[in-house]
Design a protein around this motif. Structure first.
Motif, mmCIF file in Angstrom:
data_model
loop_
_atom_site.group_PDB
_atom_site.id
_atom_site.type_symbol
_atom_site.label_atom_id
_atom_site.label_comp_id
_atom_site.label_asym_id
_atom_site.label_seq_id
_atom_site.Cartn_x
_atom_site.Cartn_y
_atom_site.Cartn_z
ATOM 1 N N SER A 75 18.065 12.039 42.726
ATOM 2 C CA SER A 75 16.622 12.075 42.526
ATOM 3 C C SER A 75 16.011 10.700 42.780
ATOM 4 O O SER A 75 16.615 9.665 42.463
ATOM 5 C CB SER A 75 16.324 12.518 41.082
ATOM 6 O OG SER A 75 14.970 12.267 40.744
ATOM 7 N N GLY A 78 13.247 16.008 40.087
ATOM 8 C CA GLY A 78 13.593 15.032 39.058
ATOM 9 C C GLY A 78 14.155 15.619 37.782
ATOM 10 O O GLY A 78 14.466 14.875 36.843
ATOM 11 N N LEU A 100 14.338 12.748 48.580
ATOM 12 C CA LEU A 100 15.380 12.330 47.656
ATOM 13 C C LEU A 100 16.229 11.279 48.351
ATOM 14 O O LEU A 100 15.977 10.912 49.500
ATOM 15 C CB LEU A 100 16.238 13.538 47.201
ATOM 16 C CG LEU A 100 16.697 14.553 48.242
ATOM 17 C CD1 LEU A 100 17.769 13.998 49.167
ATOM 18 C CD2 LEU A 100 17.212 15.819 47.555
#
Length: 319
Positions: free
Chosen positions: A130, A194, A215
């Protein structure tokens, strides 16, 4: 996913449906069972190779997608087939090596109940993270996870991804928070959103997502860097021994005649050495892997033993 990838997926879903002939010839048709859904990277690569193989053998090849249960359903279908070379299967790392260690009461033995034809390809996966996770390299991920035991969430959705994270935890001495998922799509979505820190996806998806900035791709799952993934380090550079090539080969039912096996192997290897086929596979970051039947059988034996030890050391119990 970029426009080119979307168009490729659309073409697959419309023109390469399960059970349709992907090439024509004058001989009896060959059916290749794929233990995955249409449009997946492995399905796409297999269809590319099968088209050229059909031309070499002068026989039509039919693709029959039978996803589910880590390849167990497809394997059972193969075992019910006659050993005449007319029904084959894409035998990847999960049904051929990992399932022995992670599937309870496995209804087959990949070393006894199939006939190896030959390797098809080696692929790799990308470790994705993330953008909210405060790391920018695989080395930083390992250091961060070591300082935050039990807090870095890793999403797994298959036997392969589960055992990869188990191997990472064992080799790097990390306590990772394992989170089960049902598909790579939802896993990647949660990493982008996330709510999940880290996961592993196929090479093509990883490269596309990295270019889009949605990402971070920290490393690939090969023992060394690959020209198919420029600029991405190998995870083994940080964690020696952490190498999980996602290999696949062609297999048939047990007790196939040797002459049939050799003819199929020759047609397969000629396809894997075809320049146009190699170029098409490279677009999906896949490398051809021609072998003899004996080499492929030895590879399966070695990989089965390797991952059995990893599972035992990590305390993974068959489910």
């Amino acid at each position: 996913m970029d426009k080119r990838t979307l168009l490729k997926a659309a073409a697959l879903s419309l023109g390469l449906l399960a059970g349709t002939a992907i090439a024509q010839g004058g001989g009896d048709p060959i059916r290749i069972i794929i233990p995955l859904s249409p449009g997946t990277p492995s399905d796409f690569a297999t269809r590319i190779v099968a088209a050229t193989m059909a031309e070499n053998l002068k026989r039509p090849i039919m693709i029959d997608n039978k996803p589910g249960a880590n390849g167990v359903l497809a394997m059972q279908e193969l075992m019910r087939s006659k050993p005449d070379g007319n029904t084959l299967m894409l035998g990847g790392i999960s049904p051929m090596a990992l399932n022995v260690s992670v599937v309870k009461n496995l209804p087959y033995d990949p070393r006894k109940d199939v006939t190896p034809i030959g390797g098809i390809y080696n692929a790799f996966q990308g470790y994705i993270a993330s953008n909210q996770l405060p790391v920018n390299s695989f080395a930083e991920l390992v250091a961060y996870a070591r300082k935050n035991p039990g807090k870095v969430s890793v999403g797994h959705y298959s036997a392969l991804t589960k055992i990869q994270f188990a191997a990472l935890g064992r080799l790097a001495k990390l306590d990772l928070l394992m989170v089960p998922y049902k598909s790579t799509t939802t896993t990647a979505t949660d990493v982008m959103g996330g709510t999940l820190d880290v996961s592993i996806v196929d090479s093509a998806t990883a490269i596309t997502m990295a270019k889009g900035g949605k990402l971070k791709v920290l490393a690939i799952s090969l023992p060394e860097r690959s020209e198919l993934a420029p600029g991405l380090p190998a995870a083994a550079e940080t964690v020696p021994g952490l190498s999980v090539p996602a290999w696949s080969g062609l297999i048939g039912p047990a007790n196939m005649p040797a002459d049939v096996v050799q003819k199929l192997n020759a047609g397969l290897n000629a396809a894997l050495r075809d320049k146009a086929t190699i170029a098409k596979l490279a677009e999906s970051a896949v490398q051809p892997w021609p072998t003899t039947p004996e080499q492929f059988a030895k590879h399966v034996e070695a990989e089965t033993a390797r991952w059995k030890k990893v599972a035992q050391d990590a305390g993974i119990q068959p489910e």
